[in-house]
Scaffold this motif. Structure first.
Motif, mmCIF file in Angstrom:
data_model
loop_
_atom_site.group_PDB
_atom_site.id
_atom_site.type_symbol
_atom_site.label_atom_id
_atom_site.label_comp_id
_atom_site.label_asym_id
_atom_site.label_seq_id
_atom_site.Cartn_x
_atom_site.Cartn_y
_atom_site.Cartn_z
ATOM 1 N N LEU A 1 82.891 75.942 54.316
ATOM 2 C CA LEU A 1 82.874 75.232 55.531
ATOM 3 C C LEU A 1 81.409 74.433 55.592
ATOM 4 N N ALA A 2 80.698 74.454 54.832
ATOM 5 C CA ALA A 2 79.420 73.663 54.814
ATOM 6 C C ALA A 2 79.521 72.269 54.316
ATOM 7 N N HIS A 3 80.381 71.441 55.152
ATOM 8 C CA HIS A 3 80.540 70.087 54.439
ATOM 9 C C HIS A 3 80.794 69.352 55.891
ATOM 10 N N PRO A 4 80.417 68.226 56.104
ATOM 11 C CA PRO A 4 80.666 67.252 57.263
ATOM 12 C C PRO A 4 82.113 67.194 57.502
ATOM 13 N N GLY A 5 82.755 67.148 56.334
ATOM 14 C CA GLY A 5 84.414 67.073 56.662
ATOM 15 C C GLY A 5 85.141 68.194 57.278
ATOM 16 N N ALA A 6 84.580 69.211 56.676
ATOM 17 C CA ALA A 6 85.001 70.386 57.404
ATOM 18 C C ALA A 6 84.574 70.513 58.997
ATOM 19 N N ARG B 1 90.164 71.793 67.352
ATOM 20 C CA ARG B 1 89.693 72.219 68.756
ATOM 21 C C ARG B 1 89.831 71.476 69.702
ATOM 22 N N GLY B 2 90.102 70.185 69.693
ATOM 23 C CA GLY B 2 90.268 69.033 70.568
ATOM 24 C C GLY B 2 88.740 68.761 71.184
ATOM 25 N N ASP B 3 87.649 68.761 70.563
ATOM 26 C CA ASP B 3 86.418 68.482 70.876
ATOM 27 C C ASP B 3 86.148 67.141 70.356
ATOM 28 N N ALA B 4 86.377 66.134 71.448
ATOM 29 C CA ALA B 4 86.292 64.814 71.101
ATOM 30 C C ALA B 4 84.731 64.147 71.165
ATOM 31 N N ARG B 5 83.717 64.920 71.560
ATOM 32 C CA ARG B 5 82.421 64.380 71.527
ATOM 33 C C ARG B 5 81.978 64.726 70.185
ATOM 34 N N ALA B 6 82.289 65.987 69.618
ATOM 35 C CA ALA B 6 82.027 66.206 68.314
ATOM 36 C C ALA B 6 82.582 65.294 67.295
ATOM 37 N N VAL B 7 83.927 65.006 67.617
ATOM 38 C CA VAL B 7 84.453 64.345 66.662
ATOM 39 C C VAL B 7 83.676 62.854 66.603
ATOM 40 N N GLU B 8 83.214 62.270 67.604
ATOM 41 C CA GLU B 8 82.734 60.992 67.835
ATOM 42 C C GLU B 8 81.272 60.961 66.812
ATOM 43 N N ARG B 9 80.512 62.151 67.337
ATOM 44 C CA ARG B 9 79.356 62.205 66.472
ATOM 45 C C ARG B 9 79.517 62.392 64.814
ATOM 46 N N LEU B 10 80.488 63.111 64.627
ATOM 47 C CA LEU B 10 80.530 63.190 62.985
ATOM 48 C C LEU B 10 81.112 61.943 62.340
ATOM 49 N N LEU B 11 81.877 61.214 63.199
ATOM 50 C CA LEU B 11 82.240 60.061 62.802
ATOM 51 C C LEU B 11 80.998 59.048 62.465
ATOM 52 N N LYS B 12 80.326 58.889 63.562
ATOM 53 C CA LYS B 12 79.167 58.034 63.435
ATOM 54 C C LYS B 12 78.253 58.448 62.287
ATOM 55 N N PRO C 1 83.475 62.424 55.977
ATOM 56 C CA PRO C 1 84.468 61.789 55.425
ATOM 57 C C PRO C 1 86.092 62.054 56.126
ATOM 58 N N LEU C 2 86.455 60.972 56.467
ATOM 59 C CA LEU C 2 87.777 60.957 57.375
ATOM 60 C C LEU C 2 88.737 61.807 56.688
ATOM 61 N N ASP C 3 89.113 61.910 55.556
ATOM 62 C CA ASP C 3 90.321 62.592 54.852
ATOM 63 C C ASP C 3 90.083 63.690 53.872
ATOM 64 N N GLN D 1 92.470 55.132 64.252
ATOM 65 C CA GLN D 1 91.730 54.030 64.539
ATOM 66 C C GLN D 1 90.472 53.767 63.413
ATOM 67 N N ALA D 2 89.821 54.835 63.001
ATOM 68 C CA ALA D 2 88.668 55.189 62.259
ATOM 69 C C ALA D 2 89.226 54.884 60.800
ATOM 70 N N GLY D 3 90.438 54.858 60.515
ATOM 71 C CA GLY D 3 90.877 54.530 59.308
ATOM 72 C C GLY D 3 91.634 55.868 58.580
ATOM 73 N N SER D 4 91.869 56.995 59.238
ATOM 74 C CA SER D 4 92.298 58.097 58.596
ATOM 75 C C SER D 4 93.588 57.790 58.009
ATOM 76 N N ASP D 5 93.901 58.424 56.894
ATOM 77 C CA ASP D 5 95.426 58.299 56.207
ATOM 78 C C ASP D 5 96.526 59.045 56.792
ATOM 79 N N VAL D 6 97.561 58.239 57.726
ATOM 80 C CA VAL D 6 98.633 58.830 58.363
ATOM 81 C C VAL D 6 99.651 59.511 57.294
ATOM 82 N N ASN D 7 99.420 59.017 56.176
ATOM 83 C CA ASN D 7 100.527 59.438 54.934
ATOM 84 C C ASN D 7 99.970 60.717 54.211
ATOM 85 N N GLN D 8 98.732 61.040 54.336
ATOM 86 C CA GLN D 8 98.373 62.108 53.515
ATOM 87 C C GLN D 8 98.966 63.621 53.556
#
Length: 409
Positions: free
Chosen positions: A9-14, A22-33, A37-39, A66-73
């Motif tokens: 779990l010691a990985h920004p992707g994790a 868990r539905g944490d939108a703020r954390a998602v936005e912070r990690l994306l910025k 890694p998206l995928d 919207q950020a580009g995550s692969d919908v087919n992965q």
């Protein structure tokens, strides 16, 4: 971005996956910025987008797309976010995956497009979305079933499934296509005494009823839910079966997100006719959307108690348990169904899949052997047996699983 499989779990992707789950939108936005890694994939092959999809976190899934995550992965079960959203009736995410480049030709591990599980589970709006997107109405999955066959064999012939069948027939579904046992949708409808469904298959439309109903059904096809609800009004002038009125009012309220009001309509139907057990499944689906899982399961149990020998409610309950990853309970429900119908190869197959998810590989192999005893040339069952044998070959199987996920990426 290339997907990477990590077991720690010691990985920004994790961190991104965990926040999405868990539905944490703020954390998602912070990690994306921060450049997470998206995928990135976990040991089960899931990306953050898959985790958000499974939890039906709409805004987060849309942001990841919207950020580009692969919908087919695909994950280790060969599901992609596109296939998962369609199979579970998560329509907002399903639309977003299609807008985000979903491969509409992709199939799940059962050889099915999203149209088949949507028809099986009675997700009417998802069925219409699939048809509008051009998914083949007569696609045959690995069980030998089309969407129409799924809706008849696994449905209850009630109001919702009648609408699903009518939608498929109107889209050109071939009522004469047969399953691997040589039986058509008409045969199954007759055998299960689904009189309205049988009429739709033969006549191409619902039996004649009050004029407003056909207009309401047309508005539903157009997803004009508010207009349809206005047409029904308070029901005072409705000249027809009161259960029809409660069903359509409840359905429309549910599609408008007014789930508590929908439940009230369905409860009123049951107050007037306690044996109208289909309304328990409608209430269960509303509770599912409200994330009240245990209440939804109790509603399925209420239907089962009213008609313990009928497979529909118990099968729908087992589907929901699989969605919740409560596979041990799902297996228990399948065992009851198999005690009632031991020659149902599809039941054995579903039991095998849940047993594999639990790591019960010997039991999974035994179950798939039972399925093959009924349908010995089924390629889907044969492939499942081979995979179960691989999983029983020794301690290296976990590494083999991870390698398979990495290869698919």
């Amino acid at each position: 971005m290339a997907a990477q499989v990590q077991d720690h779990l010691a990985h920004p992707g994790a961190d991104l996956l965990s926040a999405a789950e868990r539905g944490d939108a703020r954390a998602v936005e912070r990690l994306l910025k921060g450049g997470a890694p998206l995928d990135w994939q976990d040991a089960r092959g899931r990306t953050a987008l898959m985790a958000a999809t499974q939890a039906n976190h709409v805004a987060i899934a849309q942001r990841l797309i919207q950020a580009g995550s692969d919908v087919n992965q695909r994950d280790e079960t060969m599901l992609s976010p596109y296939l998962c959203a369609g199979a579970n009736g998560f329509d907002a995410i399903f639309r977003a995956t299609m807008d985000g480049g979903a491969d509409l030709r992709s199939l799940n591990r059962f050889g099915a497009s999203p149209l088949l599980p949507a028809a099986e589970k009675g997700y009417l709006r998802t069925v219409q979305l699939c048809l509008d997107a051009g998914l083949p109405v007569d696609h045959v999955n690995g069980l030998g079933w089309t969407p129409l066959l799924e809706a008849v064999i696994l449905g209850d012939g009630g109001r919702l499934f009648a609408d699903v069948v009518a939608t498929l027939v109107a889209a050109g579904a071939d009522i004469h296509l047969r399953d691997r046992a040589g039986r058509s949708a008409i045969w199954h409808a007759e055998a299960q005494h689904q009189d309205v469904v049988l009429h739709i298959c033969v006549a191409g439309a619902h039996p004649p009823g009050p004029p407003p109903l056909e207009r309401v059904r047309e508005l539903i096809r157009r997803q004009s839910y508010a207009a349809a609800l206005d047409m029904l009004g308070d029901g005072g002038a409705f000249d027809g079966d009161p259960l029809d009125l409660h069903y359509y009012r409840g359905y429309l309220l549910g599609e408008m997100g007014r789930h508590e009001d929908a439940i009230a309509q369905y409860r009123e139907a049951l107050d007037g006719e306690p044996k109208a057990i289909e309304f328990h499944s409608y209430i269960a689906q509303c509770l599912r959307r409200l994330r009240h899982a245990d209440d939804a399961l109790r509603e399925f149990d209420a239907a089962i108690a009213l008609q313990p020998g009928a497979p529909f409610a118990r099968y729908q309950k087992s589907n929901y348990l699989r969605e919740l990853n409560r596979h041990e309970q799902a297996v228990a429900e399948m065992e009851v169904l198999l005690a009632q119908q031991p020659r149902r190869a599809d039941y054995w197959f579903h039991a095998a899949n849940s047993q594999r998810s639990l790591g019960w590989h010997e039991k999974a192999l035994s179950s798939i052997e039972q399925a093959l005893a009924v349908d010995p040339t089924n390629a889907l069952f044969i492939a499942h047996r081979e995979r179960s044998l691989e999983l029983l070959r020794g301690p290296g199987r976990a590494a083999s699983n991870a390698g398979a996920v990495a290869h698919r990426a």
